[in-house]
Each structure stands twice: as structure tokens, then as C-alpha cells.
Design a protein around this motif. Sequence first.
Motif, mmCIF file in Angstrom:
data_model
loop_
_atom_site.group_PDB
_atom_site.id
_atom_site.type_symbol
_atom_site.label_atom_id
_atom_site.label_comp_id
_atom_site.label_asym_id
_atom_site.label_seq_id
_atom_site.Cartn_x
_atom_site.Cartn_y
_atom_site.Cartn_z
ATOM 1 N N ALA A 98 3.246 3.532 -0.009
ATOM 2 C CA ALA A 98 3.825 2.705 1.055
ATOM 3 C C ALA A 98 3.143 2.999 2.391
ATOM 4 O O ALA A 98 2.871 2.088 3.180
ATOM 5 N N ARG A 99 2.864 4.277 2.655
ATOM 6 C CA ARG A 99 2.183 4.660 3.890
ATOM 7 C C ARG A 99 0.792 4.035 3.968
ATOM 8 O O ARG A 99 0.314 3.672 5.022
ATOM 9 N N ARG A 100 0.137 3.923 2.816
ATOM 10 C CA ARG A 100 -1.208 3.341 2.777
ATOM 11 C C ARG A 100 -1.160 1.821 2.735
ATOM 12 O O ARG A 100 -2.199 1.174 2.791
ATOM 13 N N GLY A 101 0.018 1.271 2.527
ATOM 14 C CA GLY A 101 0.150 -0.178 2.460
ATOM 15 C C GLY A 101 -0.177 -0.751 1.100
ATOM 16 O O GLY A 101 -0.491 -1.927 0.981
ATOM 17 N N THR A 102 -0.102 0.051 0.051
ATOM 18 C CA THR A 102 -0.361 -0.450 -1.294
ATOM 19 C C THR A 102 0.959 -0.657 -2.014
ATOM 20 O O THR A 102 1.946 0.008 -1.752
ATOM 21 N N ARG A 103 0.949 -1.603 -2.932
ATOM 22 C CA ARG A 103 2.150 -1.866 -3.730
ATOM 23 C C ARG A 103 1.970 -1.265 -5.113
ATOM 24 O O ARG A 103 0.859 -1.213 -5.624
ATOM 25 N N ALA A 104 3.072 -0.860 -5.709
ATOM 26 C CA ALA A 104 3.009 -0.296 -7.063
ATOM 27 C C ALA A 104 2.432 -1.332 -8.009
ATOM 28 O O ALA A 104 2.839 -2.491 -8.004
ATOM 29 N N GLY A 105 1.491 -0.918 -8.804
ATOM 30 C CA GLY A 105 0.909 -1.817 -9.784
ATOM 31 C C GLY A 105 -0.259 -2.629 -9.249
ATOM 32 O O GLY A 105 -1.021 -3.198 -10.010
ATOM 33 N N SER A 106 -0.408 -2.725 -7.923
ATOM 34 C CA SER A 106 -1.487 -3.546 -7.382
ATOM 35 C C SER A 106 -2.772 -2.745 -7.200
ATOM 36 O O SER A 106 -3.831 -3.303 -7.061
ATOM 37 N N GLU A 107 -2.667 -1.423 -7.170
ATOM 38 C CA GLU A 107 -3.841 -0.567 -6.982
ATOM 39 C C GLU A 107 -3.949 0.399 -8.144
ATOM 40 O O GLU A 107 -2.959 0.905 -8.634
ATOM 41 N N VAL A 108 -5.155 0.668 -8.547
ATOM 42 C CA VAL A 108 -5.393 1.653 -9.583
ATOM 43 C C VAL A 108 -5.585 2.999 -8.902
ATOM 44 O O VAL A 108 -6.327 3.105 -7.938
ATOM 45 N N ILE A 109 -4.906 3.992 -9.387
ATOM 46 C CA ILE A 109 -5.059 5.330 -8.838
ATOM 47 C C ILE A 109 -6.075 6.060 -9.694
ATOM 48 O O ILE A 109 -5.879 6.249 -10.881
ATOM 49 N N ALA A 110 -7.179 6.468 -9.084
ATOM 50 C CA ALA A 110 -8.240 7.153 -9.827
ATOM 51 C C ALA A 110 -7.881 8.612 -10.000
ATOM 52 O O ALA A 110 -7.517 9.282 -9.050
ATOM 53 N N LYS A 111 -7.963 9.087 -11.200
ATOM 54 C CA LYS A 111 -7.700 10.495 -11.502
ATOM 55 C C LYS A 111 -9.012 11.249 -11.603
ATOM 56 O O LYS A 111 -10.067 10.663 -11.732
ATOM 57 N N ARG A 112 -8.920 12.544 -11.627
ATOM 58 C CA ARG A 112 -10.102 13.404 -11.672
ATOM 59 C C ARG A 112 -10.891 13.221 -12.965
ATOM 60 O O ARG A 112 -10.369 13.348 -14.057
ATOM 61 N N ASN A 113 -12.172 12.937 -12.848
ATOM 62 C CA ASN A 113 -13.106 12.859 -13.970
ATOM 63 C C ASN A 113 -12.661 11.923 -15.097
ATOM 64 O O ASN A 113 -12.852 12.220 -16.264
#
Length: 157
Positions: A98-113
Motif C-alpha cells: 500500500a505504501r508503494r501504491g501497488t495492489r495485491a495481485g497486480s504486481e509480482v513480488i520477485a524472490k531471491r534467485n
Amino acid sequence: MRQTERRRCLWCGASFRPRPQIPEQCFCSQPHCQRERRRRWKRRKSQTDADYRDNQARAQRAWSERHREYWREYWREYRRRHPQYSERNRQQQRVRNARRGTRAGSEVIAKRNVSEEFDPEFSGTYVLTPVVDEPIAKRNAWRVKITALSRDLPPRG
């Protein structure tokens, strides 16, 4: 220093007789007090000595790499036994999103490696272009745009 001199321990407050070999002794010999003494020393050393700090970081990374599978299993089991931990983490991630202005499901969260297996048809020569202003990429994960140049072009170098 006189043999009968006594001091108060900085950690537990107990009275103790300092060792003659350690004129500046401020902590008694109890194990928990000695742990605190060492903890304070390490903290002070980390704040003032860049070489020490760098060496500690390298040692911690090396240990972590050697025990990677242990930690993976440890955290898997910890999350299974403490569902409130996982739920709290999810809630905190929602707040960060929310602080970044992204909505759940609309952005992919990149994990390590993390990478998916490539289709054999994927081989070829490509240009990787960093995608700027993409949120929530962790450690050494990059979000990139892949543009095919040619399937038959031999690799350079």
C-alpha cells in the motif's frame, strides 16, 4: 588495586572481586554477564572497525551458504508451527504494498534467485534490459525485458 577491593557488575549488579590481571574489569565471571560483556564488545567493534564488520558479514554469509538447507527446513517448520507469524508477515507485506501504491495481485513480488525452467525453444541470443521502477525486487533478483535478437547468432566472448 588492593586484593580486597570489590566492584559491582555492570550487568547483574552483584559484588565481585576483580582479577588482578584485568584492572578495568567491570563484569563479574557469571556466564550471562560474560555473554553481555562480549555482546557489547562486538557491538562496539562493529560500529568502529570496518574491517571487523566486513569480516563478520563474510563469515555470516559463508555460514548461511553452508547451512542453507537447514535454514530452509527450519523456517518451513517454524511457519507451520506458528501460523500467526505467517499471517503477520502477510499483513506487513500488504502495508508495504500500500505504501508503494501497488495492489495485491497486480504486481509480482520477485524472490531471491527464483527462475522458472526455460522451454528448450527459449535458447538463442537475447538482450536483457533492466525494468526501472519495479517494486519489491529482493536481493539479486532482476526484472528484465527480454528481446530476441537471433536464434542462430553465436554467443559473443
